[in-house]
Motif scaffolding. Sequence first.
Motif, PDB file in Angstrom:
ATOM      1  N   ASP A 127       0.848  -1.190   0.000  1.00 10.12           N
ATOM      2  CA  ASP A 127       0.000   0.000   0.000  1.00 10.12           C
ATOM      3  C   ASP A 127       0.886   1.243   0.000  1.00 10.12           C
ATOM      4  N   PRO A 128       0.871   2.049  -1.056  1.00 13.67           N
ATOM      5  CA  PRO A 128       1.720   3.250  -1.081  1.00 13.67           C
ATOM      6  C   PRO A 128       1.425   4.226   0.052  1.00 13.67           C
ATOM      7  N   ALA A 129       0.210   4.220   0.555  1.00 12.54           N
ATOM      8  CA  ALA A 129      -0.162   5.163   1.609  1.00 12.54           C
ATOM      9  C   ALA A 129       0.479   4.812   2.946  1.00 12.54           C
ATOM     10  N   THR A 130       0.715   3.524   3.173  1.00 18.39           N
ATOM     11  CA  THR A 130       1.274   3.082   4.454  1.00 18.39           C
ATOM     12  C   THR A 130       2.657   2.455   4.320  1.00 18.39           C
ATOM     13  N   SER A 131       3.074   2.156   3.097  1.00 14.16           N
ATOM     14  CA  SER A 131       4.328   1.439   2.802  1.00 14.16           C
ATOM     15  C   SER A 131       4.314  -0.005   3.281  1.00 14.16           C
ATOM     16  N   GLU A 132       3.154  -0.509   3.680  1.00 10.88           N
ATOM     17  CA  GLU A 132       3.056  -1.855   4.244  1.00 10.88           C
ATOM     18  C   GLU A 132       2.621  -2.870   3.187  1.00 10.88           C
ATOM     19  N   VAL A 133       3.134  -4.101   3.327  1.00  8.07           N
ATOM     20  CA  VAL A 133       2.683  -5.199   2.489  1.00  8.07           C
ATOM     21  C   VAL A 133       1.299  -5.640   2.947  1.00  8.07           C
ATOM     22  N   ASP A 134       0.418  -5.847   2.002  1.00  5.16           N
ATOM     23  CA  ASP A 134      -0.950  -6.258   2.300  1.00  5.16           C
ATOM     24  C   ASP A 134      -0.981  -7.777   2.524  1.00  5.16           C
ATOM     25  N   PRO A 135      -1.319  -8.253   3.748  1.00  6.40           N
ATOM     26  CA  PRO A 135      -1.382  -9.702   3.985  1.00  6.40           C
ATOM     27  C   PRO A 135      -2.349 -10.410   3.043  1.00  6.40           C
ATOM     28  N   ALA A 136      -3.418  -9.723   2.664  1.00 11.30           N
ATOM     29  CA  ALA A 136      -4.369 -10.339   1.735  1.00 11.30           C
ATOM     30  C   ALA A 136      -3.729 -10.581   0.380  1.00 11.30           C
ATOM     31  N   SER A 137      -2.818  -9.704   0.005  1.00  9.68           N
ATOM     32  CA  SER A 137      -2.109  -9.871  -1.266  1.00  9.68           C
ATOM     33  C   SER A 137      -1.223 -11.104  -1.224  1.00  9.68           C
ATOM     34  N   VAL A 138      -0.592 -11.351  -0.081  1.00  8.81           N
ATOM     35  CA  VAL A 138       0.237 -12.551   0.079  1.00  8.81           C
ATOM     36  C   VAL A 138      -0.635 -13.794  -0.028  1.00  8.81           C
ATOM     37  N   ALA A 139      -1.773 -13.781   0.666  1.00  5.99           N
ATOM     38  CA  ALA A 139      -2.672 -14.938   0.664  1.00  5.99           C
ATOM     39  C   ALA A 139      -3.195 -15.226  -0.737  1.00  5.99           C
ATOM     40  N   ALA A 140      -3.443 -14.175  -1.515  1.00  7.42           N
ATOM     41  CA  ALA A 140      -3.959 -14.367  -2.867  1.00  7.42           C
ATOM     42  C   ALA A 140      -2.875 -14.835  -3.833  1.00  7.42           C
ATOM     43  N   ALA A 141      -1.634 -14.409  -3.584  1.00  3.81           N
ATOM     44  CA  ALA A 141      -0.547 -14.726  -4.525  1.00  3.81           C
ATOM     45  C   ALA A 141      -0.041 -16.150  -4.379  1.00  3.81           C
ATOM     46  N   VAL A 142      -0.013 -16.670  -3.162  1.00  3.71           N
ATOM     47  CA  VAL A 142       0.552 -18.000  -2.902  1.00  3.71           C
ATOM     48  C   VAL A 142      -0.549 -19.045  -3.031  1.00  3.71           C
ATOM     49  N   THR A 143      -0.351 -19.986  -3.952  1.00  8.32           N
ATOM     50  CA  THR A 143      -1.347 -21.029  -4.195  1.00  8.32           C
ATOM     51  C   THR A 143      -0.669 -22.396  -4.150  1.00  8.32           C
ATOM     52  N   ALA A 144      -1.460 -23.412  -4.364  1.00  4.21           N
ATOM     53  CA  ALA A 144      -0.928 -24.778  -4.354  1.00  4.21           C
ATOM     54  C   ALA A 144       0.059 -25.021  -5.479  1.00  4.21           C
ATOM     55  N   ARG A 145       0.072 -24.140  -6.493  1.00  3.84           N
ATOM     56  CA  ARG A 145       0.986 -24.306  -7.624  1.00  3.84           C
ATOM     57  C   ARG A 145       2.258 -23.484  -7.483  1.00  3.84           C
ATOM     58  N   THR A 146       2.387 -22.733  -6.394  1.00  2.00           N
ATOM     59  CA  THR A 146       3.562 -21.883  -6.198  1.00  2.00           C
ATOM     60  C   THR A 146       4.812 -22.737  -5.999  1.00  2.00           C
ATOM     61  N   ARG A 147       5.871 -22.407  -6.739  1.00  2.56           N
ATOM     62  CA  ARG A 147       7.141 -23.111  -6.607  1.00  2.56           C
ATOM     63  C   ARG A 147       8.173 -22.285  -5.843  1.00  2.56           C
ATOM     64  N   LEU A 148       8.064 -20.956  -5.963  1.00  3.04           N
ATOM     65  CA  LEU A 148       9.027 -20.080  -5.297  1.00  3.04           C
ATOM     66  C   LEU A 148       8.391 -18.736  -5.005  1.00  3.04           C
ATOM     67  N   VAL A 149       8.717 -18.183  -3.838  1.00  5.41           N
ATOM     68  CA  VAL A 149       8.337 -16.819  -3.472  1.00  5.41           C
ATOM     69  C   VAL A 149       9.628 -16.017  -3.301  1.00  5.41           C
ATOM     70  N   ALA A 150       9.778 -14.937  -4.073  1.00  5.22           N
ATOM     71  CA  ALA A 150      10.935 -14.053  -3.978  1.00  5.22           C
ATOM     72  C   ALA A 150      10.480 -12.731  -3.386  1.00  5.22           C
ATOM     73  N   VAL A 151      11.093 -12.336  -2.277  1.00  6.20           N
ATOM     74  CA  VAL A 151      10.650 -11.123  -1.580  1.00  6.20           C
ATOM     75  C   VAL A 151      11.842 -10.480  -0.883  1.00  6.20           C
ATOM     76  N   THR A 152      11.768  -9.176  -0.745  1.00  7.40           N
ATOM     77  CA  THR A 152      12.851  -8.449  -0.085  1.00  7.40           C
ATOM     78  C   THR A 152      12.757  -8.572   1.434  1.00  7.40           C
ATOM     79  N   GLY A 153      13.920  -8.544   2.092  1.00  3.42           N
ATOM     80  CA  GLY A 153      13.938  -8.457   3.545  1.00  3.42           C
ATOM     81  C   GLY A 153      13.672  -7.045   4.014  1.00  3.42           C
ATOM     82  N   ALA A 154      14.038  -6.072   3.173  1.00  2.00           N
ATOM     83  CA  ALA A 154      13.776  -4.653   3.438  1.00  2.00           C
ATOM     84  C   ALA A 154      13.910  -3.916   2.117  1.00  2.00           C
ATOM     85  N   SER A 155      12.986  -3.012   1.856  1.00  2.00           N
ATOM     86  CA  SER A 155      13.015  -2.263   0.604  1.00  2.00           C
ATOM     87  C   SER A 155      14.187  -1.287   0.576  1.00  2.00           C
TER      88      SER A 155
END
Length: 400
Positions: free
Chosen positions: A139-167
Amino acid sequence: MPYDVAALRSQFPALDTGIAYFDGPGGTQTPRAVGAAVAATLTGPLSNRGVTGLSQRNADGAVGAFRAAYADLLGVPAAGIVYGRSATQLTYDFSRALGRTWAAGDEVVVSRLDHDCNVRPWVQAAERAGAVVRWIDFDPATSEVDPASVAAAVTARTRLVAVTGASNLIGTRPAIPAIAAAAHAVGALVYVDGVHLAAHAFIDVPAMGADLFVCSPYKLLGPHCGVLAAAPSLLETLHPDKLRPATDAVPERFELGTLPYEVMAGATAAVDFIAAIAPGSATDRRERLRLSWDAVEVHETRLLSLLEAGLEELDVVVHSRAAVRTPTLLVTLPGRRTWDAFEFLAARDVLAPAGSFYAYEPWRRLAVPGDEHGLRLGLAPYTDGSDIDRVLTGLRAFMA
């Protein structure tokens, strides 16, 4: 014992120039001990690795010391430490090795918060495999990652999640353990770009849930190179392209060609330098590193509060708003070009670069109107109160 920033600063020749450096997120200044380690190793005696002659043993010792140092820094076995020219190079190498195990219909998750080095290699590898790319948003307004976005992105077909430790752009530290838990629940691997995080915090790769973690010593007082950390058992399952006579042993199978022993020695010296920041009686280097990072975090947090208080008095927009973040601020100036502010400050020997800093996705997500750049103010262990005063004074003068 109080944080002795004056004593720390005395060990950085670059600070003798009188420049106030706020460009640590792009690469910190280097202490004298690191340069000395590079020079001493390079001038030898030094040759290719071996155990027979002194020059061979020196080379072999530099490699072993490097692996031990970054094992202590990151909390993995020494056999899980891979040297690379840069974090970008390592990410490309591992994206190719992992990508060849993917098939059409598999899914790869990347993040809108990330530097492009943890986005483009995975997107390109997915395209080659016919895999689907999904996105974690913030969310640009808060700079926070949306947990709902994580839940929607990761599925049973996901092989890898690439994410930063800090922007590296706005400092946000997403909840990596929660993201990793979601990935592991469906059998996916987690690749964490820790380049910016490792410059400000004590790292425990297994505890955060990262399967593969990459960082850059030149962002934490060392020379230019990259380091990847993983469990040796995971590395054993990956088979990169390599020369036929090259060893297949882990981690050497991922390190192509003759290693730069002098750079590795400098990177080791940087870890030892950090471990000595907080004096004490601890003999274990990893424990000394924990104490030092704790001291650095207290110091940087205090200075960040001073910087933020000063910016509140100016007509600027601060885009770094997450509750948990590094001491890195992205600032824009309504009606003014931040590139002009960068040049104005540089003329006053205050180095606060402007740009999007290869953080293509987060910069585009912020959608800053009327400017092509943001002014990034990054603190480092050697930043002191006078630096904060100088950048605020310079910005006041520019805005006036």
